[in-house]
Design a protein around this motif. Structure first.
Motif, short mmCIF file in Angstrom:
data_model
loop_
_atom_site.label_atom_id
_atom_site.label_comp_id
_atom_site.label_asym_id
_atom_site.label_seq_id
_atom_site.Cartn_x
_atom_site.Cartn_y
_atom_site.Cartn_z
N ALA A 57 -0.01 5.95 -5.35
CA ALA A 57 0.27 4.68 -6.03
C ALA A 57 0.19 4.86 -7.55
CB ALA A 57 -0.71 3.62 -5.57
N ASN A 58 1.16 4.26 -8.25
CA ASN A 58 1.16 4.30 -9.72
C ASN A 58 0.51 3.06 -10.32
OD1 ASN A 58 3.14 2.46 -9.08
ND2 ASN A 58 4.66 3.26 -10.52
N ASN A 59 -0.13 2.23 -9.47
CA ASN A 59 -0.81 1.04 -9.92
C ASN A 59 -1.86 0.68 -8.86
OD1 ASN A 59 -1.30 -1.99 -10.31
ND2 ASN A 59 0.03 -1.53 -12.05
N VAL A 60 -3.03 0.22 -9.30
CA VAL A 60 -4.07 -0.10 -8.32
C VAL A 60 -3.66 -1.24 -7.39
CG1 VAL A 60 -5.98 0.76 -9.74
CG2 VAL A 60 -5.23 -1.62 -9.98
N ALA A 61 -2.70 -2.06 -7.81
CA ALA A 61 -2.21 -3.14 -6.94
C ALA A 61 -1.52 -2.58 -5.70
CB ALA A 61 -1.25 -4.04 -7.70
N ASP A 91 0.85 -1.18 0.00
CA ASP A 91 0.00 0.00 0.00
C ASP A 91 0.90 1.24 0.00
OD1 ASP A 91 -2.07 1.73 0.20
OD2 ASP A 91 -2.58 1.28 2.28
N LYS A 92 0.84 2.01 -1.09
CA LYS A 92 1.74 3.15 -1.25
C LYS A 92 0.93 4.43 -1.47
CE LYS A 92 5.04 0.13 -3.67
NZ LYS A 92 5.76 -0.12 -4.95
N SER A 93 1.41 5.52 -0.94
CA SER A 93 0.79 6.81 -1.23
C SER A 93 1.12 7.18 -2.67
CB SER A 93 1.30 7.89 -0.26
OG SER A 93 2.70 8.06 -0.40
N GLU A 99 -5.94 -8.10 8.51
CA GLU A 99 -7.29 -8.48 8.12
C GLU A 99 -7.43 -8.42 6.61
OE1 GLU A 99 -10.42 -6.40 10.28
OE2 GLU A 99 -8.91 -5.72 11.73
N GLY A 100 -8.05 -9.42 6.02
CA GLY A 100 -8.31 -9.42 4.59
C GLY A 100 -7.09 -9.79 3.78
N GLY A 101 -7.10 -9.42 2.51
CA GLY A 101 -5.98 -9.69 1.63
C GLY A 101 -5.97 -11.08 1.02
N GLU A 102 -7.08 -11.82 1.11
CA GLU A 102 -7.13 -13.14 0.50
C GLU A 102 -7.01 -13.02 -1.03
OE1 GLU A 102 -9.44 -13.36 4.34
OE2 GLU A 102 -9.39 -12.01 2.60
N SER A 103 -6.33 -13.98 -1.62
CA SER A 103 -6.16 -14.01 -3.07
C SER A 103 -7.31 -14.78 -3.71
CB SER A 103 -4.84 -14.68 -3.44
OG SER A 103 -3.75 -13.97 -2.89
N SER A 156 -4.04 -3.19 7.04
CA SER A 156 -2.72 -3.49 7.62
C SER A 156 -2.62 -2.87 9.01
CB SER A 156 -1.60 -2.93 6.73
OG SER A 156 -1.48 -3.66 5.54
N HIS A 157 -1.97 -3.60 9.90
CA HIS A 157 -1.65 -3.07 11.23
C HIS A 157 -0.20 -2.63 11.23
CE1 HIS A 157 -5.51 -4.50 12.35
NE2 HIS A 157 -5.17 -5.80 12.40
N PRO A 158 0.19 -1.73 12.14
CA PRO A 158 1.58 -1.26 12.15
C PRO A 158 2.60 -2.39 12.21
CG PRO A 158 0.22 0.10 13.59
CD PRO A 158 -0.64 -1.04 13.14
N ASP A 159 2.24 -3.48 12.89
CA ASP A 159 3.19 -4.60 13.00
C ASP A 159 2.94 -5.67 11.95
OD1 ASP A 159 0.74 -5.22 14.12
OD2 ASP A 159 1.59 -6.65 15.55
N ARG A 160 1.93 -5.46 11.09
CA ARG A 160 1.63 -6.44 10.04
C ARG A 160 1.21 -5.68 8.78
NH1 ARG A 160 -1.83 -11.63 11.43
NH2 ARG A 160 -0.90 -12.16 9.40
N VAL A 161 2.20 -5.21 8.05
CA VAL A 161 1.97 -4.49 6.80
C VAL A 161 2.07 -5.48 5.65
CG1 VAL A 161 2.77 -2.63 5.30
CG2 VAL A 161 2.88 -2.37 7.80
N ARG A 162 1.04 -5.56 4.84
CA ARG A 162 1.03 -6.53 3.75
C ARG A 162 2.11 -6.19 2.72
NH1 ARG A 162 -1.54 -8.24 -1.17
NH2 ARG A 162 -2.43 -10.35 -0.98
N HIS A 163 2.92 -7.21 2.37
CA HIS A 163 4.02 -6.99 1.43
C HIS A 163 4.27 -8.27 0.64
CE1 HIS A 163 8.60 -5.94 0.85
NE2 HIS A 163 7.92 -5.95 -0.28
N LEU A 164 4.06 -8.19 -0.66
CA LEU A 164 4.41 -9.27 -1.57
C LEU A 164 5.47 -8.77 -2.54
CD1 LEU A 164 0.88 -10.64 -2.64
CD2 LEU A 164 2.18 -11.22 -0.60
N GLU A 165 6.40 -9.64 -2.91
CA GLU A 165 7.34 -9.30 -3.97
C GLU A 165 6.97 -10.11 -5.20
OE1 GLU A 165 12.04 -8.48 -4.64
OE2 GLU A 165 11.54 -10.32 -3.54
N GLY A 166 6.94 -9.43 -6.35
CA GLY A 166 6.52 -10.09 -7.57
C GLY A 166 7.56 -10.01 -8.67
#
Length: 459
Positions: free
Chosen positions: A261-265, A257-259, A297-301, A426-436
């Motif tokens: 963002a240049n992509n909806v992902a 999640d980026k401020s 919370e959430g983020g299921e594929s 995302s919580h402060p201690d659990r920020v969703r991050h995937l590398e693609g």
């Protein structure tokens, strides 16, 4: 180790050459039997099970083929020049016959003057080829090779297995094409249990890597467990194949999640089902996603078999299928990342080949352009057709949902699968991050063929 089980269960049949896979007419419609055990919210079957399923279960009876497709090719009994047809007739020891045009034989002479042996590439120039050539003499010589003396006294010799594999009969051609490209697919729905393997085994064991790539090709998605929870693993996995596809987002990219963002992902919102990068005329064929951190919370594929849904659409709404395979749609992507970009493409939502077989899905609602280059009278038909396809894909019985955890790495066919994501917090201690990362199917299929050859013990 599961790889030992694979070797025990499958290598005897694999030694009949990889083309044995082409001898099974895999189900093109409906769910294969192995894919319907239970609804899957997480991957479960190991690849040794999937390998057995790929090689046997969920198949119809083998298609009758010339025995060369099964290895142990019969020798040549006799050869005969048919001057009127300008073809060579080969009678095999199993009493089958194959016909070869003179022109093709001369064009494919395997001698060092006509073929660069170190590259197995043709040296003979087409400008030097007499496409109306006859033959002076044909005979069977030592090692059961076929010898042809041409009118200019040039001599060509052909290995019987080489000839048999290239027989022009419809069955032999179909078998060879399946061996080369593995075009058969196993369709699935929400009850798929995703093929799963160990990340490190795939990296270090050829049998594991081959099983992974076969399942990726046939099923379209494979889960790898146990990857180190640090960046760089998608690049590491790509080295098992060849190299990554560089795009405007870089060799690898970080899904966060980026401020601005240049992509909806790169937002926390829901992502609708899509393929990546239809804004390119040649979208990446394979995608890797590695979970480094999951949202609180959430983020299921969510994934759906786009080929399966396209075939359902073809049956249930032929006019919609015709529209989506014939009308080209504009896609666009503009921004700055690895470098600044402004890309534009025209793609069919559903690509089919000359035989009408579905070969690629191109759909991303976020990058579908407001420019719609269609005559006015086709606009409503386009929207109706696209809506029908999307409604099929979003039916719960057709969509598979799973949630990645740190260390999970999913690999999937970006030309076939549409993938999405539920919104998340995302919580402060659990920020969703995937590398693609992306690869192209050309590189993946190259490695698959090499692994088939090495695992089968072929020279």
């Amino acid at each position: 180790m599961w790889t030992t089980t694979i070797a025990r269960c499958t290598l005897p049949s694999m030694r009949k050459r990889s083309s044995v896979l082409a001898c099974h007419a895999l189900r093109a419609e409906g769910r294969p039997r192995w894919a319907v055990a239970t609804a899957a919210t997480s991957p479960s079957p190991s690849l040794h099970l999937i390998w057995r399923q790929l090689c046997g279960y969920g198949t119809q009876a083998p298609t009758p083929l010339p025995s060369t497709a099964l290895g142990n090719s019969p020798g040549v009994r006799q050869v005969r020049a048919l001057e009127q047809e300008r073809q060579l007739e080969v009678e095999w020891e199993d009493s089958r016959h194959s016909m070869y045009p003179y022109t093709w034989l001369r064009d494919n002479c395997q001698c060092p003057l006509c073929t660069l042996q170190s590259a197995q590439a043709r040296s003979l120039l087409l400008s030097q080829l007499d496409i109306h050539t006859g033959v002076d003499r044909v005979q069977v010589i030592d090692n059961n090779r076929v010898s042809i003396v041409w009118p200019d006294k040039h001599t060509s010799e052909f290995d019987p297995e080489w000839l048999r594999k290239r027989c022009f009969s419809p069955a032999a051609r179909q078998a060879l094409q399946e061996e080369l490209f593995l075009n058969k697919r196993m369709y699935w729905d929400s009850e798929l249990q995703i093929p799963t393997a160990n990340f490190e085994e795939v990296l270090h064991d050829d049998k594991a890597a081959l099983a992974w790539l076969l399942a990726l090709r046939r099923v379209g998605i494979v889960y790898l467990k146990g990857a180190p929870v640090e960046q760089g693993q998608v690049a590491r996995l790509s080295q098992r194949i060849g190299y990554l596809r560089l795009t405007f987002y870089g060799h690898t990219w970080q899904v966060q999640d980026k401020s601005q963002a240049n992509n909806v992902a790169y937002t926390a919102g829901k992502l609708s089902l899509h393929t990546d990068y239809p804004a390119l005329h040649y979208p990446p064929g394979v995608q890797f996603l590695h979970c480094l951190s999951q949202a609180g919370e959430g983020g299921e594929s969510e994934v759906v078999d786009g080929f399966h849904m396209a075939e359902k659409l073809r049956r249930e709404d032929p006019e919609a299928f015709r529209t989506l395979t014939s009308l080209q749609v504009d896609f666009t992507d503009t921004g700055s990342d690895y470098c600044d970009f402004m890309v534009q493409s025209k793609n069919h939502i559903i690509d089919v080949d000359s035989d009408g077989r579905v070969v690629r899905i191109n759909y991303n609602n976020a990058t579908r352009d407001s420019v719609l280059d269609l005559p006015l009278h086709q606009v409503q038909a386009f929207y109706s057709s696209l809506k029908a396809y999307i409604q099929l894909m979003t039916q719960p019985e057709n969509m598979l949902t799973y949630k990645m955890e740190p260390g999970d790495l999913v690999t999937f066919d970006n030309w076939r699968l549409l993938h999405g994501r539920k919104s998340y917090l995302s919580h402060p201690d659990r920020v969703r991050h995937l590398e693609g990362a992306y690869l192209d199917w050309d590189e993946v299929m190259s490695r698959l063929r090499i692994l088939c050859k090495s695992v089968n013990g072929e020279s």
